[in-house]
Design an enzyme around this catalytic site. Structure first.
Site, mmCIF file in Angstrom:
data_model
loop_
_atom_site.group_PDB
_atom_site.id
_atom_site.type_symbol
_atom_site.label_atom_id
_atom_site.label_comp_id
_atom_site.label_asym_id
_atom_site.label_seq_id
_atom_site.Cartn_x
_atom_site.Cartn_y
_atom_site.Cartn_z
ATOM 1 N N TRP A 191 0.832 -1.209 0.000
ATOM 2 C CA TRP A 191 0.000 0.000 0.000
ATOM 3 C C TRP A 191 0.867 1.260 0.000
ATOM 4 O O TRP A 191 0.570 2.243 -0.690
ATOM 5 C CB TRP A 191 -0.892 -0.054 1.232
ATOM 6 C CG TRP A 191 -2.051 0.876 1.287
ATOM 7 C CD1 TRP A 191 -2.078 2.211 1.008
ATOM 8 C CD2 TRP A 191 -3.388 0.541 1.701
ATOM 9 N NE1 TRP A 191 -3.323 2.737 1.225
ATOM 10 C CE2 TRP A 191 -4.153 1.727 1.646
ATOM 11 C CE3 TRP A 191 -4.000 -0.631 2.130
ATOM 12 C CZ2 TRP A 191 -5.502 1.776 2.004
ATOM 13 C CZ3 TRP A 191 -5.334 -0.587 2.475
ATOM 14 C CH2 TRP A 191 -6.082 0.593 2.416
ATOM 15 N N HIS B 277 2.137 3.645 -2.879
ATOM 16 C CA HIS B 277 1.366 4.781 -3.399
ATOM 17 C C HIS B 277 1.734 5.996 -2.547
ATOM 18 O O HIS B 277 1.214 6.190 -1.455
ATOM 19 C CB HIS B 277 -0.130 4.469 -3.329
ATOM 20 C CG HIS B 277 -0.510 3.301 -4.186
ATOM 21 N ND1 HIS B 277 -0.953 3.437 -5.481
ATOM 22 C CD2 HIS B 277 -0.480 1.962 -3.945
ATOM 23 C CE1 HIS B 277 -1.183 2.249 -6.005
ATOM 24 N NE2 HIS B 277 -0.911 1.332 -5.088
ATOM 25 N N GLU C 159 1.466 5.965 11.000
ATOM 26 C CA GLU C 159 1.292 4.561 11.367
ATOM 27 C C GLU C 159 1.515 4.334 12.857
ATOM 28 O O GLU C 159 2.316 5.028 13.501
ATOM 29 C CB GLU C 159 2.262 3.690 10.562
ATOM 30 C CG GLU C 159 2.059 2.195 10.763
ATOM 31 C CD GLU C 159 2.963 1.343 9.871
ATOM 32 O OE1 GLU C 159 2.859 0.107 9.946
ATOM 33 O OE2 GLU C 159 3.757 1.920 9.100
ATOM 34 N N TYR C 160 0.821 3.349 13.374
ATOM 35 C CA TYR C 160 1.011 2.883 14.753
ATOM 36 C C TYR C 160 2.493 2.577 14.968
ATOM 37 O O TYR C 160 3.116 1.887 14.159
ATOM 38 C CB TYR C 160 0.177 1.620 14.958
ATOM 39 C CG TYR C 160 0.136 1.075 16.370
ATOM 40 C CD1 TYR C 160 -0.884 1.431 17.239
ATOM 41 C CD2 TYR C 160 1.098 0.177 16.814
ATOM 42 C CE1 TYR C 160 -0.946 0.907 18.525
ATOM 43 C CE2 TYR C 160 1.054 -0.347 18.096
ATOM 44 C CZ TYR C 160 0.027 0.025 18.948
ATOM 45 O OH TYR C 160 -0.017 -0.493 20.223
ATOM 46 N N ARG D 291 10.718 -5.678 18.032
ATOM 47 C CA ARG D 291 9.748 -5.759 16.932
ATOM 48 C C ARG D 291 10.321 -6.429 15.684
ATOM 49 O O ARG D 291 9.573 -6.904 14.837
ATOM 50 C CB ARG D 291 9.238 -4.362 16.573
ATOM 51 C CG ARG D 291 10.333 -3.424 16.075
ATOM 52 C CD ARG D 291 9.797 -2.057 15.745
ATOM 53 N NE ARG D 291 10.885 -1.128 15.423
ATOM 54 C CZ ARG D 291 10.708 0.088 14.906
ATOM 55 N NH1 ARG D 291 9.483 0.506 14.649
ATOM 56 N NH2 ARG D 291 11.741 0.868 14.655
ATOM 57 N N HIS E 179 -8.459 12.191 -6.661
ATOM 58 C CA HIS E 179 -7.722 11.835 -7.882
ATOM 59 C C HIS E 179 -6.730 10.712 -7.604
ATOM 60 O O HIS E 179 -6.686 9.708 -8.332
ATOM 61 C CB HIS E 179 -6.987 13.066 -8.419
ATOM 62 C CG HIS E 179 -5.970 12.750 -9.474
ATOM 63 N ND1 HIS E 179 -6.307 12.247 -10.714
ATOM 64 C CD2 HIS E 179 -4.612 12.834 -9.462
ATOM 65 C CE1 HIS E 179 -5.207 12.048 -11.428
ATOM 66 N NE2 HIS E 179 -4.173 12.383 -10.693
ATOM 67 N N HIS F 267 -6.697 6.491 -8.550
ATOM 68 C CA HIS F 267 -5.547 5.803 -9.158
ATOM 69 C C HIS F 267 -5.183 4.568 -8.338
ATOM 70 O O HIS F 267 -4.917 3.491 -8.895
ATOM 71 C CB HIS F 267 -4.349 6.750 -9.236
ATOM 72 C CG HIS F 267 -3.114 6.122 -9.801
ATOM 73 N ND1 HIS F 267 -3.020 5.695 -11.111
ATOM 74 C CD2 HIS F 267 -1.925 5.808 -9.222
ATOM 75 C CE1 HIS F 267 -1.829 5.160 -11.321
ATOM 76 N NE2 HIS F 267 -1.155 5.219 -10.187
ATOM 77 N N ARG G 143 -5.415 -1.406 -7.396
ATOM 78 C CA ARG G 143 -5.554 -2.375 -6.305
ATOM 79 C C ARG G 143 -6.913 -3.060 -6.253
ATOM 80 O O ARG G 143 -7.036 -4.101 -5.594
ATOM 81 C CB ARG G 143 -5.250 -1.689 -4.971
ATOM 82 C CG ARG G 143 -3.852 -1.110 -4.880
ATOM 83 C CD ARG G 143 -2.779 -2.137 -5.165
ATOM 84 N NE ARG G 143 -1.434 -1.573 -5.005
ATOM 85 C CZ ARG G 143 -0.307 -2.267 -5.156
ATOM 86 N NH1 ARG G 143 -0.367 -3.557 -5.477
ATOM 87 N NH2 ARG G 143 0.878 -1.691 -5.003
#
Length: 302
Positions: free
Chosen positions: A110, A113, A120-121, A196, A214, A218, A223
């Site tokens: 992901w 893009h 993010e966490y 982690r 837009h 795309h 996807r």
């Protein structure tokens, strides 16, 4: 489970306190606000905020293109014109902010893009939950024999059982070791930012993802395509359903011209003209490679 009790309580509180506003709202989007739409076994997509609607696209286009849009009095006709001629800035007037819970390996696809704002966490500051994506049995498949980045026939019988067992056991073992390493019970405990690294790519993460329409379209064109990997495609399909309610005219034009349409090269158009003139055109005399010809035939429904 997709939502923790605290998250569900937060959503219930947000949906229980509507606010009056002077800004434009989209009737189809309001029911989606804060609601978590389940995806995969533990994931979800939910709308946190949005700006604009179909009317905002037309408003921006008419300001930008002025007299050139006067002949298109119908908003949907204008939106179809903009989509058909690949105009981008009017669609950028609409924005959406999503809260997404997804497996790390899906997030890594992901994030390619790069036209969005993402937060993010953090596994440096917080402890990740013991939640992993374990595919449904019918989602297990062998490597495709024709596509180096795709899957082929479904795994069956004992092999499918063994793969599911390995995926589950390995994920749980890694998390057991993660908990053991960060524990400060009788030891210093390893820093979370180091521990982690031992977690598998099927563990779930979460992020806020904000983008304009837009660039969102795309993303969806790529996807939500049948050739996209299943695990990211189901997220795209969930977002498609949200976008269809948010900007229905824009989504109909997108589905028609982008998802359902086809782009033909000059060589392909020449072949179509030759066919319409009655010529029997084959791959050998088409001027196309075998791959191009195969895609051309698919576009023609042959």
């Amino acid at each position: 489970m997709p939502l923790s009790p605290d998250q569900q309580a937060e959503i219930d509180a947000q949906r229980a306190t509507p606010r009056e506003t002077l800004r434009a709202t989209a009737d189809g989007m309001e029911p989606h606000l804060y609601t978590a739409h389940p995806v995969l076994d533990h994931g979800f997509v939910r709308v946190i905020d949005y700006m604009g609607d179909d009317a905002a696209i037309c408003q921006a286009a008419r300001v930008s293109y002025g007299r050139g849009t006067k002949s298109v009095s119908n908003d949907e006709g204008l939106i179809r014109y903009l989509m058909r001629h690949w105009h981008s800035t009017p669609f950028e007037m609409c924005e959406i902010k999503l809260h997404v819970k997804l497996p790390v390996f899906v997030a890594r696809q992901w994030i390619r893009h790069r036209t969005a704002n993402v937060n993010e966490y953090s596994a440096r500051y917080s402890i990740l939950d013991r939640e992993f994506y374990i595919p449904a049995r019918d989602a297990l498949a062998a490597q495709s024999s024709t596509n180096n980045q795709g899957r082929g026939a479904a795994l069956e019988g004992e092999e499918a059982d063994r793969v599911l067992r390995l995926l589950t056991d390995d994920a749980m073992r890694c998390y057991d070791h993660y908990e053991e390493m960060i524990s400060d019970d009788g030891q210093q405990g390893l820093a979370r930012e180091l521990a982690r690294m031992n977690l598998p790519a099927n563990i779930y993460t979460q992020w806020y993802w904000k983008t304009d329409l837009h660039n969102l379209l795309h993303f969806l064109r790529l996807r939500a395509d049948p050739h996209a990997q299943y695990e990211i495609r189901v997220y795209a399909e969930a977002i498609c359903r949200i976008v269809a309610d948010w900007v229905p005219a824009a989504y109909r034009a997108f589905a028609d011209y982008r998802m359902g349409g086809a782009t033909l090269s000059a060589t392909a158009i020449d072949c179509v003209r030759r066919m319409l003139a009655g010529e029997e055109v084959t791959q050998e005399i088409s001027g196309m490679s075998k791959g191009e010809w195969r895609e051309f035939q698919t576009a023609l429904g042959r």
